[in-house]
Motif scaffolding. Structure first.
Motif, mmCIF file in Angstrom:
data_model
loop_
_atom_site.group_PDB
_atom_site.id
_atom_site.type_symbol
_atom_site.label_atom_id
_atom_site.label_comp_id
_atom_site.label_asym_id
_atom_site.label_seq_id
_atom_site.Cartn_x
_atom_site.Cartn_y
_atom_site.Cartn_z
ATOM 1 N N GLN A 34 23.796 53.301 45.613
ATOM 2 C CA GLN A 34 23.483 53.081 44.200
ATOM 3 C C GLN A 34 24.682 53.421 43.310
ATOM 4 O O GLN A 34 24.986 52.694 42.362
ATOM 5 C CB GLN A 34 22.253 53.891 43.781
ATOM 6 C CG GLN A 34 20.959 53.405 44.388
ATOM 7 C CD GLN A 34 20.682 51.949 44.053
ATOM 8 O OE1 GLN A 34 20.816 51.511 42.913
ATOM 9 N NE2 GLN A 34 20.302 51.183 45.070
ATOM 10 N N ILE A 35 25.360 54.501 43.633
ATOM 11 C CA ILE A 35 26.561 54.884 42.881
ATOM 12 C C ILE A 35 27.614 53.791 42.999
ATOM 13 O O ILE A 35 28.240 53.397 42.013
ATOM 14 C CB ILE A 35 27.105 56.246 43.365
ATOM 15 C CG1 ILE A 35 26.159 57.361 42.941
ATOM 16 C CG2 ILE A 35 28.524 56.493 42.853
ATOM 17 C CD1 ILE A 35 26.453 58.706 43.587
ATOM 18 N N GLN A 36 27.804 53.296 44.206
ATOM 19 C CA GLN A 36 28.797 52.245 44.432
ATOM 20 C C GLN A 36 28.433 50.967 43.663
ATOM 21 O O GLN A 36 29.296 50.318 43.078
ATOM 22 C CB GLN A 36 28.937 51.960 45.922
ATOM 23 C CG GLN A 36 30.136 51.097 46.258
ATOM 24 C CD GLN A 36 30.345 51.000 47.755
ATOM 25 O OE1 GLN A 36 29.404 50.753 48.505
ATOM 26 N NE2 GLN A 36 31.584 51.192 48.179
ATOM 27 N N ILE A 37 27.161 50.621 43.630
ATOM 28 C CA ILE A 37 26.710 49.438 42.887
ATOM 29 C C ILE A 37 27.009 49.616 41.396
ATOM 30 O O ILE A 37 27.528 48.712 40.742
ATOM 31 C CB ILE A 37 25.206 49.178 43.131
ATOM 32 C CG1 ILE A 37 24.992 48.652 44.549
ATOM 33 C CG2 ILE A 37 24.635 48.212 42.094
ATOM 34 C CD1 ILE A 37 23.539 48.597 44.982
ATOM 35 N N ARG A 38 26.697 50.812 40.860
ATOM 36 C CA ARG A 38 26.966 51.069 39.431
ATOM 37 C C ARG A 38 28.464 51.012 39.133
ATOM 38 O O ARG A 38 28.866 50.486 38.092
ATOM 39 C CB ARG A 38 26.387 52.415 39.026
ATOM 40 C CG ARG A 38 24.876 52.383 38.918
ATOM 41 C CD ARG A 38 24.312 53.643 38.287
ATOM 42 N NE ARG A 38 22.883 53.679 38.497
ATOM 43 C CZ ARG A 38 22.258 54.537 39.281
ATOM 44 N NH1 ARG A 38 22.935 55.482 39.916
ATOM 45 N NH2 ARG A 38 20.950 54.497 39.425
ATOM 46 N N GLN A 39 29.278 51.534 40.030
ATOM 47 C CA GLN A 39 30.731 51.483 39.822
ATOM 48 C C GLN A 39 31.225 50.034 39.838
ATOM 49 O O GLN A 39 32.062 49.655 39.016
ATOM 50 C CB GLN A 39 31.451 52.303 40.894
ATOM 51 C CG GLN A 39 31.287 53.787 40.735
ATOM 52 C CD GLN A 39 31.841 54.571 41.922
ATOM 53 O OE1 GLN A 39 32.053 54.030 43.002
ATOM 54 N NE2 GLN A 39 32.061 55.866 41.715
ATOM 55 N N ASP A 40 30.707 49.250 40.757
ATOM 56 C CA ASP A 40 31.090 47.837 40.828
ATOM 57 C C ASP A 40 30.660 47.091 39.563
ATOM 58 O O ASP A 40 31.410 46.278 39.028
ATOM 59 C CB ASP A 40 30.487 47.168 42.069
ATOM 60 C CG ASP A 40 31.104 47.659 43.370
ATOM 61 O OD1 ASP A 40 32.175 48.292 43.324
ATOM 62 O OD2 ASP A 40 30.495 47.406 44.436
ATOM 63 N N GLU A 41 29.457 47.384 39.088
ATOM 64 C CA GLU A 41 28.976 46.743 37.862
ATOM 65 C C GLU A 41 29.834 47.142 36.661
ATOM 66 O O GLU A 41 30.140 46.307 35.801
ATOM 67 C CB GLU A 41 27.510 47.102 37.612
ATOM 68 C CG GLU A 41 26.554 46.430 38.577
ATOM 69 C CD GLU A 41 25.119 46.941 38.464
ATOM 70 O OE1 GLU A 41 24.889 47.998 37.818
ATOM 71 O OE2 GLU A 41 24.228 46.284 39.037
ATOM 72 N N ALA A 42 30.225 48.409 36.584
ATOM 73 C CA ALA A 42 31.063 48.879 35.476
ATOM 74 C C ALA A 42 32.433 48.205 35.515
ATOM 75 O O ALA A 42 32.967 47.809 34.465
ATOM 76 C CB ALA A 42 31.209 50.403 35.527
ATOM 77 N N ARG A 43 33.009 48.065 36.707
ATOM 78 C CA ARG A 43 34.298 47.370 36.839
ATOM 79 C C ARG A 43 34.178 45.898 36.409
ATOM 80 O O ARG A 43 35.045 45.364 35.721
ATOM 81 C CB ARG A 43 34.824 47.467 38.276
ATOM 82 C CG ARG A 43 35.578 48.749 38.560
ATOM 83 C CD ARG A 43 36.356 48.659 39.870
ATOM 84 N NE ARG A 43 35.513 48.515 41.053
ATOM 85 C CZ ARG A 43 34.959 49.532 41.707
ATOM 86 N NH1 ARG A 43 35.183 50.765 41.306
ATOM 87 N NH2 ARG A 43 34.226 49.322 42.772
ATOM 88 N N ALA A 44 33.089 45.266 36.792
ATOM 89 C CA ALA A 44 32.876 43.864 36.429
ATOM 90 C C ALA A 44 32.719 43.730 34.919
ATOM 91 O O ALA A 44 33.276 42.807 34.306
ATOM 92 C CB ALA A 44 31.645 43.308 37.154
ATOM 93 N N ALA A 45 31.981 44.645 34.303
ATOM 94 C CA ALA A 45 31.798 44.606 32.847
ATOM 95 C C ALA A 45 33.129 44.825 32.134
ATOM 96 O O ALA A 45 33.422 44.158 31.129
ATOM 97 C CB ALA A 45 30.777 45.653 32.422
ATOM 98 N N ALA A 46 33.943 45.741 32.647
ATOM 99 C CA ALA A 46 35.251 46.007 32.040
ATOM 100 C C ALA A 46 36.150 44.775 32.159
ATOM 101 O O ALA A 46 36.862 44.433 31.206
ATOM 102 C CB ALA A 46 35.900 47.214 32.703
ATOM 103 N N MET A 47 36.109 44.119 33.290
ATOM 104 C CA MET A 47 36.917 42.904 33.475
ATOM 105 C C MET A 47 36.443 41.792 32.540
ATOM 106 O O MET A 47 37.257 41.085 31.949
ATOM 107 C CB MET A 47 36.845 42.437 34.936
ATOM 108 C CG MET A 47 37.596 43.349 35.890
ATOM 109 S SD MET A 47 37.309 42.970 37.634
ATOM 110 C CE MET A 47 38.018 41.346 37.754
ATOM 111 N N GLN A 48 35.126 41.680 32.373
ATOM 112 C CA GLN A 48 34.580 40.664 31.464
ATOM 113 C C GLN A 48 35.003 40.957 30.032
ATOM 114 O O GLN A 48 35.387 40.050 29.296
ATOM 115 C CB GLN A 48 33.048 40.643 31.546
ATOM 116 C CG GLN A 48 32.511 39.615 32.474
ATOM 117 C CD GLN A 48 30.984 39.562 32.409
ATOM 118 O OE1 GLN A 48 30.319 40.551 32.100
ATOM 119 N NE2 GLN A 48 30.437 38.406 32.715
ATOM 120 N N ALA A 49 34.925 42.216 29.628
ATOM 121 C CA ALA A 49 35.308 42.599 28.265
ATOM 122 C C ALA A 49 36.791 42.330 28.040
ATOM 123 O O ALA A 49 37.185 41.842 26.967
ATOM 124 C CB ALA A 49 34.980 44.068 28.023
#
Length: 164
Positions: free
Chosen positions: A138-153
């Motif tokens: 779950q931690i890894q999924i959240r980290q991946d989602e945060a990285r994806a959001a940062a890249m999108q931004a």
């Protein structure tokens, strides 16, 4: 091919290579002198003993003590040596699973945890490790989602900056 079939095939190949070309009397005298068992169980026990001495309790896949001992139990479900060794090595093997989780090697940790569960599916330590593995996923999924959001931004800000 299942892990057990692979282990048996490796053990049989190892045995054939070891006895190929050797006179029958030599093989018989070796068994009598050393008390060695040349059956599949004996070969698997030897492979497991070597794996333990080389600190390969649950890894690598296909060549570790737990897989060899579990293969012995499939051939001889009441084999005292295999059962004793599985019990004795359990604390170190579960520590290896935890190390894999801590190192974020989650797929390997899952494989190792499944291997230990084949031996003792009701052990509370394995339940705790399973929970820790799920939490780490779950931690890894959240980290991946945060990285994806940062890249999108970042991409969005680059696109809006170029429009000006």
């Amino acid at each position: 091919m299942s892990v057990v079939a692979l282990c048996v095939a490796v053990a049989a190949g190892w045995w054939l290579l070891g006895s190929h070309g050797a006179p029958a009397a030599s093989s018989a005298s070796t068994q009598a002198a050393g008390g060695k068992d040349d059956s599949g169980v004996g070969i698997l026990l030897d492979l497991a003993k070597t794996a333990v001495s080389e600190h390969r309790l649950v890894a690598p896949a296909g060549s570790n003590a737990y897989e060899f001992y579990l293969s012995v139990l499939q051939l001889d479900p009441s084999n005292a040596v295999a059962l004793e060794q599985l019990h004795e090595s359990f604390p170190n093997a579960s520590a290896e699973v935890e190390r894999a989780i801590n190192d974020s090697n989650l797929d390997e940790a899952q494989r190792e945890l499944s291997l230990l569960r084949e031996f003792d599916s009701t052990n509370y330590i394995l339940s705790l490790l399973g929970g820790k593995l799920d939490a780490q996923r779950q931690i890894q999924i959240r980290q991946d989602e945060a990285r994806a959001a940062a890249m999108q931004a970042q991409q969005h800000s680059a696109n809006t900056g170029s429009m000006l």
